[in-house]
Design an enzyme around this catalytic site. Sequence first.
Site, PDB file in Angstrom:
ATOM      1  N   ASN A 147      49.221  42.631  48.813  1.00  0.00           N
ATOM      2  CA  ASN A 147      49.282  40.928  48.799  1.00  0.00           C
ATOM      3  C   ASN A 147      49.950  40.342  47.561  1.00  0.00           C
ATOM      4  O   ASN A 147      49.832  39.192  46.978  1.00  0.00           O
ATOM      5  CB  ASN A 147      47.920  40.407  48.761  1.00  0.00           C
ATOM      6  CG  ASN A 147      46.770  41.084  47.958  1.00  0.00           C
ATOM      7  OD1 ASN A 147      47.304  41.773  47.187  1.00  0.00           O
ATOM      8  ND2 ASN A 147      45.574  40.675  48.230  1.00  0.00           N
ATOM      9  N   ARG A 285      42.554  36.548  37.693  1.00  0.00           N
ATOM     10  CA  ARG A 285      41.051  36.598  37.708  1.00  0.00           C
ATOM     11  C   ARG A 285      40.383  35.411  36.964  1.00  0.00           C
ATOM     12  O   ARG A 285      41.026  35.273  35.783  1.00  0.00           O
ATOM     13  CB  ARG A 285      40.623  37.875  37.084  1.00  0.00           C
ATOM     14  CG  ARG A 285      40.568  38.972  38.319  1.00  0.00           C
ATOM     15  CD  ARG A 285      39.916  38.974  39.561  1.00  0.00           C
ATOM     16  NE  ARG A 285      40.193  39.942  40.510  1.00  0.00           N
ATOM     17  CZ  ARG A 285      41.000  39.939  41.472  1.00  0.00           C
ATOM     18  NH1 ARG A 285      41.789  38.985  41.822  1.00  0.00           N
ATOM     19  NH2 ARG A 285      40.926  40.917  42.475  1.00  0.00           N
ATOM     20  N   HIS A 333      39.165  31.701  46.734  1.00  0.00           N
ATOM     21  CA  HIS A 333      39.921  32.852  46.522  1.00  0.00           C
ATOM     22  C   HIS A 333      40.723  33.185  47.659  1.00  0.00           C
ATOM     23  O   HIS A 333      40.199  33.743  48.219  1.00  0.00           O
ATOM     24  CB  HIS A 333      39.138  33.858  45.859  1.00  0.00           C
ATOM     25  CG  HIS A 333      40.021  35.111  45.367  1.00  0.00           C
ATOM     26  ND1 HIS A 333      39.500  36.082  44.688  1.00  0.00           N
ATOM     27  CD2 HIS A 333      41.296  35.545  45.517  1.00  0.00           C
ATOM     28  CE1 HIS A 333      40.416  36.838  44.324  1.00  0.00           C
ATOM     29  NE2 HIS A 333      41.442  36.453  44.951  1.00  0.00           N
TER      30      HIS A 333
END
Length: 402
Positions: A147, A285, A333
């Site tokens: 991805n 993150r 997310h």
Amino acid sequence: MAKILCVLYDDPVDGFPKSYARDDIPTLDGYPSGQTLPTPSAIDFRPGELLGSVSGELGLREFLAGLGHTFIVTSDKDGADSVFERELPGADIVISQPFWPAYLTAARIAKAPRLKLAVTAGIGSDHVDLQAASEHGLTVAEVTYSNSISVSEHVVMLILSLVRNYIPSYQWVVNGGWNIADCVSRSYDLEGMDVGTVAAGRIGTAVLRRLKPFGVKLHYTDRHRLPESVERDLDVTFHPDAESMVRVCDVVTINAPLHPETEHMFNDAMIGKMKRGSYLVNTARGKICDRDAVVRALQSGQLAGYAGDVWFPQPAPRDHPWRTMPHHGMTPHVSGTSLSAQARYAAGVREILECWFDGRPIREEYLIVDKGKLAGAGAHSYSAGNATGGSDEAERFRQQTK
Ligand code: NDP
């Protein structure tokens, strides 16, 4: 026979889709580096279907049941009474996605004597205590590249949406307004700006490539320098560290893994070195940024905007300040779990499982931890240690939504 414990995000609130917006997804020949797409012996799903939620089961049910394995799929992952924690002691393999991570802390690993393999359906295995995984002889693998391009497209979208002030402008229309001055009083052109990426790995480099035609000045910092030919091709300036890069950038995008070296890299001090009115985009993150420092910088105007899709912990509690801070473009997310990406990482998980069951080596580029230490892609991009500290706070979301 093995017990495979798989944690996936919940199905849509209106139920599992019966049809989709498009009939198919494009067929790719490979990844930009020449790395091949996942090569499982077969797949039992139609690319373009929802695979990442509980009922999608990553398309693995038929395959695993056919081999006689026990396959448990749940979204209930946080807290001592969760399905995940109850099933973990008997699990041989855990599969989890970074979007809805089953945090595999040292305490949880200690409760799982049978556990040998932790597979990340996607990229980024920081939800696993990699130190504890090494010490317990676990193999940790992820579906490298699956991805990366999905995220790079998202980064470009977020940069443009912040700089052009897209989200508030959209909101004016939804609310029935035509408030042009309100929309444009924070809207700029990206053209001519200095844009820098922290890390020029698969995502970071893809972002640079996509931004080049916008007529921006490109910058990067990374632990390893890109080949000279790539630097020349992209006309990108290398900086030896993030501090020196952020000083000259109008837009900074973070594309490094979370590991002890990058945890809280963007704190008050680092953000204070950025130009006033910079934009910060983080799809890497959440914990690479200091939560409260970001809020303070948006409130003071040091940052003109912050966008991304990564939080800590995940799911973020309802009162997480990033939900309500000014000038943000946060989503849950999602950037790496488009339907297109799901088809690739579901196939990659199956490839990893087929290798595991057949006793064949897992591709080197998929490995993060193996044989007691960082390995493969993990040895290149991570540093030893643990970045799961504080993840038990994820249980708060569950309590708040009960
Ligand atoms: P890569 O491994 O290709 O790239 C990571 C890069 O980060 C490497 O070039 C690595 O450097 C660099 N890096 C590591 N530590 C540092 C550091 N301290 N300072 C500067 N650079 C550093 O991974 P991807 O590009 O595919 O993915 C990157 C991250 O993005 C993932 O680890 C994950 O956390 C996140 N991600 C998010 C997704 C989402 O849905 N939002 C989906 C996919 C990934 P080197 O190897 O040269 O040492």
